[in-house]
Design an enzyme around this catalytic site. Sequence first.
Site, PDB file in Angstrom:
ATOM      1  N   ARG A  26       0.882  -1.179   0.000  1.00 23.43           N
ATOM      2  CA  ARG A  26       0.000   0.000   0.000  1.00 23.43           C
ATOM      3  C   ARG A  26       0.910   1.218   0.000  1.00 23.43           C
ATOM      4  O   ARG A  26       1.760   1.365   0.873  1.00 23.43           O
ATOM      5  CB  ARG A  26      -0.893  -0.025   1.243  1.00 23.43           C
ATOM      6  CG  ARG A  26      -1.721   1.221   1.484  1.00 23.43           C
ATOM      7  CD  ARG A  26      -2.764   1.386   0.374  1.00 23.43           C
ATOM      8  NE  ARG A  26      -3.750   2.390   0.692  1.00 23.43           N
ATOM      9  CZ  ARG A  26      -3.584   3.700   0.549  1.00 23.43           C
ATOM     10  NH1 ARG A  26      -2.462   4.191   0.118  1.00 23.43           N
ATOM     11  NH2 ARG A  26      -4.562   4.531   0.845  1.00 23.43           N
TER      12      ARG A  26
ATOM     13  N   GLU B 271     -11.055   4.870  -5.661  1.00 20.00           N
ATOM     14  CA  GLU B 271     -11.404   3.446  -5.640  1.00 20.00           C
ATOM     15  C   GLU B 271     -11.822   2.992  -7.037  1.00 20.00           C
ATOM     16  O   GLU B 271     -12.216   3.806  -7.873  1.00 20.00           O
ATOM     17  CB  GLU B 271     -12.543   3.202  -4.640  1.00 20.00           C
ATOM     18  CG  GLU B 271     -12.187   3.544  -3.203  1.00 20.00           C
ATOM     19  CD  GLU B 271     -11.089   2.675  -2.635  1.00 20.00           C
ATOM     20  OE1 GLU B 271     -10.980   1.485  -3.005  1.00 20.00           O
ATOM     21  OE2 GLU B 271     -10.316   3.190  -1.809  1.00 20.00           O
TER      22      GLU B 271
ATOM     23  N   ARG C  18      -0.965  -5.225   4.960  1.00 20.49           N
ATOM     24  CA  ARG C  18      -0.208  -4.833   3.778  1.00 20.49           C
ATOM     25  C   ARG C  18       1.058  -4.097   4.206  1.00 20.49           C
ATOM     26  O   ARG C  18       1.071  -3.400   5.211  1.00 20.49           O
ATOM     27  CB  ARG C  18      -1.035  -3.898   2.874  1.00 20.49           C
ATOM     28  CG  ARG C  18      -2.302  -4.539   2.355  1.00 20.49           C
ATOM     29  CD  ARG C  18      -3.137  -3.557   1.575  1.00 20.49           C
ATOM     30  NE  ARG C  18      -3.632  -2.486   2.457  1.00 20.49           N
ATOM     31  CZ  ARG C  18      -4.565  -1.592   2.116  1.00 20.49           C
ATOM     32  NH1 ARG C  18      -5.098  -1.625   0.918  1.00 20.49           N
ATOM     33  NH2 ARG C  18      -4.958  -0.676   2.962  1.00 20.49           N
TER      34      ARG C  18
END
Length: 170
Positions: free
Chosen positions: A63, A71, A106
């Site tokens: 990330r 998104e 992540r």
Amino acid sequence: LLSTKIRKIKRQLFEHFVNKFLIIFSIFFSMLPLSAEEEIKILRVIDGDTVSAESRGTEIKIRLSEIDAPEMGQPFGTNSKKCLSELIRENSDLKFKSDGQDGYGRSLGWLMADQINLNYEMVKRGCAWVYDRYVIDKTIYGFQNGARLKKLGLWRSQNPVKPWIWRRSN
């Protein structure tokens, strides 16, 4: 004579303390993870701020720190993903500089190519927002303002919606 002996003892105690401190200091910092850049291979781009990569033979999700991209279901989400894919294609020798992990497991950090920070390039091209909540380096706002003034990427829209606001209502 007594004061000379007292000074000598004080100096010895001080040197002893300094040596102990340096040993403890060295041990403590040798246990901290270094934020060195490591070579990675991008396996796939998930969206404009997340990739799947191979690092030391292991697949990891990365990330990108300090940015938030639209998104995939949000306007400009697909374009943002394409933008990151192009940046990765243009820069073959990628390295990852880690900044820890997020709540989803992540790896957080920066994708680097030579001296180019791809996280910041996403903002410069208008493909991602500065993630206000997690900003470390405030100079990134200058990149965002430049993209906004030039009406690049998501800034072509009259009223682009910040991803963190869009997520709350969708």
